[in-house]
Motif scaffolding. Structure first.
Motif, short mmCIF file in Angstrom:
data_model
loop_
_atom_site.label_atom_id
_atom_site.label_comp_id
_atom_site.label_asym_id
_atom_site.label_seq_id
_atom_site.Cartn_x
_atom_site.Cartn_y
_atom_site.Cartn_z
N PHE A 67 27.96 -11.10 -14.16
CA PHE A 67 26.69 -11.66 -13.70
C PHE A 67 25.65 -10.56 -13.50
O PHE A 67 24.53 -10.65 -14.00
N CYS A 108 20.95 -17.47 -14.38
CA CYS A 108 21.19 -16.43 -13.37
C CYS A 108 20.57 -16.81 -12.03
O CYS A 108 21.18 -16.59 -10.98
N VAL A 125 31.50 -18.32 -13.56
CA VAL A 125 30.20 -17.72 -13.83
C VAL A 125 30.21 -17.08 -15.21
O VAL A 125 29.26 -17.21 -15.98
N ARG A 146 29.76 -19.76 -17.79
CA ARG A 146 28.38 -20.28 -17.79
C ARG A 146 27.44 -19.30 -18.48
O ARG A 146 26.60 -19.69 -19.29
N ILE A 170 22.79 -19.24 -10.36
CA ILE A 170 23.96 -18.56 -9.79
C ILE A 170 23.58 -17.84 -8.50
O ILE A 170 24.36 -17.83 -7.55
#
Length: 113
Positions: free
Chosen positions: A84, A65, A38, A41, A68
């Protein structure tokens, strides 16, 4: 739906991509997303988003986001979860600021016109 599929086929054939090649591209993209963390990314999209106007860059980051969020967050490492959540919060605030600025500009235009 059939018209949409025909349009997609025309666009793909226009690019010179065969159905097999397209499948490899899609599979490769999915595999790459699954293999990258994550944090990777988010870092990648933030880096790419810097080349766009503020509103578009915020939309790009929030789109990742959202992707995710479609995955179970309990499977994330604590580092990935922290990155995140911080990114999501920061870009949500930025989106709200842009919306407020746009609303103020529209209001100003109405009173001036």
């Amino acid at each position: 739906m059939t018209q949409l599929e025909k349009l997609e086929e025309q666009n793909i054939s226009h690019l010179g991509i065969t159905a097999g090649e397209l499948e490899k591209i899609i599979t490769g993209t999915v595999d790459a997303l699954e293999k990258s963390s994550v944090a990777e990314r988010i870092s990648d999209v933030v880096r790419r988003a810097k080349n766009f106007p503020p509103k578009k860059s915020v939309e790009m980051v929030l789109s990742v986001c959202e992707d995710i969020l479609c995955q179970p967050l309990d499977k994330l490492s604590s580092k990935d979860r922290d990155i995140f959540l911080a990114t999501l919060a920061q870009y949500t605030i930025m989106k709200r600021q842009i919306a407020t600025q746009e609303k103020a500009a529209k209001s100003k235009d109405k009173t001036a016109g």
